[in-house]
Design a protein around this motif. Structure first.
Motif, PDB file in Angstrom:
ATOM      1  N   UNK A  43      -5.797  46.471  23.927  1.00 64.34           N
ATOM      2  CA  UNK A  43      -5.971  46.773  22.522  1.00 64.34           C
ATOM      3  C   UNK A  43      -5.532  45.552  21.709  1.00 64.34           C
ATOM      4  N   UNK A  44      -6.333  45.186  20.733  1.00 64.71           N
ATOM      5  CA  UNK A  44      -6.013  44.043  19.883  1.00 64.71           C
ATOM      6  C   UNK A  44      -5.231  44.515  18.664  1.00 64.71           C
ATOM      7  N   UNK A  45      -4.147  43.795  18.372  1.00 64.43           N
ATOM      8  CA  UNK A  45      -3.312  44.145  17.226  1.00 64.43           C
ATOM      9  C   UNK A  45      -3.431  43.082  16.144  1.00 64.43           C
ATOM     10  N   UNK A  46      -3.256  43.514  14.900  1.00 63.10           N
ATOM     11  CA  UNK A  46      -3.256  42.588  13.774  1.00 63.10           C
ATOM     12  C   UNK A  46      -1.908  41.893  13.636  1.00 63.10           C
ATOM     13  N   UNK A  47      -0.848  42.551  14.134  1.00 62.29           N
ATOM     14  CA  UNK A  47       0.501  41.994  14.101  1.00 62.29           C
ATOM     15  C   UNK A  47       1.328  42.697  15.168  1.00 62.29           C
ATOM     16  N   UNK A  48       2.446  42.099  15.528  1.00 62.17           N
ATOM     17  CA  UNK A  48       3.396  42.735  16.440  1.00 62.17           C
ATOM     18  C   UNK A  48       4.795  42.573  15.869  1.00 62.17           C
ATOM     19  N   UNK A  49       5.692  43.467  16.297  1.00 63.06           N
ATOM     20  CA  UNK A  49       7.098  43.397  15.894  1.00 63.06           C
ATOM     21  C   UNK A  49       7.915  44.058  16.983  1.00 63.06           C
ATOM     22  N   UNK A  50       8.779  43.276  17.618  1.00 62.51           N
ATOM     23  CA  UNK A  50       9.692  43.759  18.658  1.00 62.51           C
ATOM     24  C   UNK A  50       8.959  44.539  19.753  1.00 62.51           C
ATOM     25  N   UNK A  51       7.799  44.044  20.149  1.00 63.72           N
ATOM     26  CA  UNK A  51       7.029  44.663  21.217  1.00 63.72           C
ATOM     27  C   UNK A  51       6.086  45.758  20.768  1.00 63.72           C
ATOM     28  N   UNK A  52       6.184  46.183  19.534  1.00 65.82           N
ATOM     29  CA  UNK A  52       5.290  47.201  18.983  1.00 65.82           C
ATOM     30  C   UNK A  52       4.044  46.524  18.436  1.00 65.82           C
ATOM     31  N   UNK A  53       2.906  47.167  18.585  1.00 62.70           N
ATOM     32  CA  UNK A  53       1.665  46.643  18.029  1.00 62.70           C
ATOM     33  C   UNK A  53       1.357  47.318  16.707  1.00 62.70           C
ATOM     34  N   UNK A  54       0.792  46.566  15.773  1.00 59.89           N
ATOM     35  CA  UNK A  54       0.442  47.091  14.452  1.00 59.89           C
ATOM     36  C   UNK A  54      -1.031  46.798  14.193  1.00 59.89           C
ATOM     37  N   UNK A  55      -1.783  47.845  13.907  1.00 57.27           N
ATOM     38  CA  UNK A  55      -3.196  47.692  13.547  1.00 57.27           C
ATOM     39  C   UNK A  55      -3.358  48.084  12.081  1.00 57.27           C
ATOM     40  N   UNK A  56      -3.944  47.225  11.314  1.00 60.73           N
ATOM     41  CA  UNK A  56      -4.162  47.461   9.887  1.00 60.73           C
ATOM     42  C   UNK A  56      -5.566  48.024   9.694  1.00 60.73           C
ATOM     43  N   UNK A  57      -5.653  49.079   8.912  1.00 62.83           N
ATOM     44  CA  UNK A  57      -6.939  49.692   8.594  1.00 62.83           C
ATOM     45  C   UNK A  57      -7.032  49.839   7.087  1.00 62.83           C
ATOM     46  N   UNK A  58      -8.261  49.872   6.606  1.00 61.78           N
ATOM     47  CA  UNK A  58      -8.475  50.015   5.170  1.00 61.78           C
ATOM     48  C   UNK A  58      -9.390  51.190   4.905  1.00 61.78           C
ATOM     49  N   UNK A  59      -9.001  51.963   3.948  1.00 64.79           N
ATOM     50  CA  UNK A  59      -9.815  53.065   3.460  1.00 64.79           C
ATOM     51  C   UNK A  59      -9.693  52.983   1.952  1.00 64.79           C
ATOM     52  N   UNK A  60      -9.239  54.053   1.325  1.00 66.65           N
ATOM     53  CA  UNK A  60      -8.965  53.972  -0.100  1.00 66.65           C
ATOM     54  C   UNK A  60      -7.671  53.200  -0.349  1.00 66.65           C
ATOM     55  N   UNK A  61      -6.889  53.002   0.722  1.00 65.99           N
ATOM     56  CA  UNK A  61      -5.661  52.202   0.707  1.00 65.99           C
ATOM     57  C   UNK A  61      -5.584  51.432   2.011  1.00 65.99           C
ATOM     58  N   UNK A  62      -4.617  50.542   2.118  1.00 61.93           N
ATOM     59  CA  UNK A  62      -4.322  49.895   3.392  1.00 61.93           C
ATOM     60  C   UNK A  62      -3.369  50.825   4.137  1.00 61.93           C
ATOM     61  N   UNK A  63      -3.542  50.978   5.423  1.00 66.18           N
ATOM     62  CA  UNK A  63      -2.571  51.728   6.202  1.00 66.18           C
ATOM     63  C   UNK A  63      -2.421  51.087   7.570  1.00 66.18           C
ATOM     64  N   UNK A  64      -1.273  51.352   8.207  1.00 59.41           N
ATOM     65  CA  UNK A  64      -0.950  50.714   9.483  1.00 59.41           C
ATOM     66  C   UNK A  64      -0.746  51.763  10.557  1.00 59.41           C
ATOM     67  N   UNK A  65      -1.346  51.527  11.698  1.00 61.32           N
ATOM     68  CA  UNK A  65      -1.096  52.347  12.876  1.00 61.32           C
ATOM     69  C   UNK A  65      -0.147  51.551  13.756  1.00 61.32           C
ATOM     70  N   UNK A  66       0.942  52.168  14.150  1.00 62.69           N
ATOM     71  CA  UNK A  66       1.982  51.492  14.927  1.00 62.69           C
ATOM     72  C   UNK A  66       1.961  52.057  16.340  1.00 62.69           C
ATOM     73  N   UNK A  67       1.923  51.173  17.315  1.00 67.15           N
ATOM     74  CA  UNK A  67       1.866  51.591  18.711  1.00 67.15           C
ATOM     75  C   UNK A  67       3.111  51.143  19.455  1.00 67.15           C
TER      76      UNK A  67
END
Length: 64
Positions: free
Chosen positions: A1-25
């Motif tokens: 899975x490709x992530x937009x960012x990572x932090x301390x081993x967690x992956x973060x995917x940024x999505x846009x709808x009516x707002x920006x939101x982040x899915x954290x894995x």
């Protein structure tokens, strides 16, 4: 899975709808937790990523 960012081993995917939101894995997981940070368009992606990092830090903080 490709992530937009990572932090301390967690992956973060940024999505846009009516707002920006982040899915954290969590490391090794394919489903995000229930807490999904969001930011308005005028706040931007940087604010969103900072909120995602805060969610991760809270999760890593020892409970007690």
């Amino acid at each position: 899975m490709k992530f937009d960012a990572t932090h301390k081993g967690y992956g973060i995917r940024v999505r846009r709808g009516d707002r920006h939101y982040a899915l954290i894995f969590r490391p090794g997981y394919t489903r995000p937790p229930k807490e999904i940070p969001a930011a308005a368009d005028d706040e931007g992606e940087d604010a969103l990523l900072e909120r995602a990092r805060q969610v991760i830090e809270r999760e890593l903080k020892p409970q007690g």
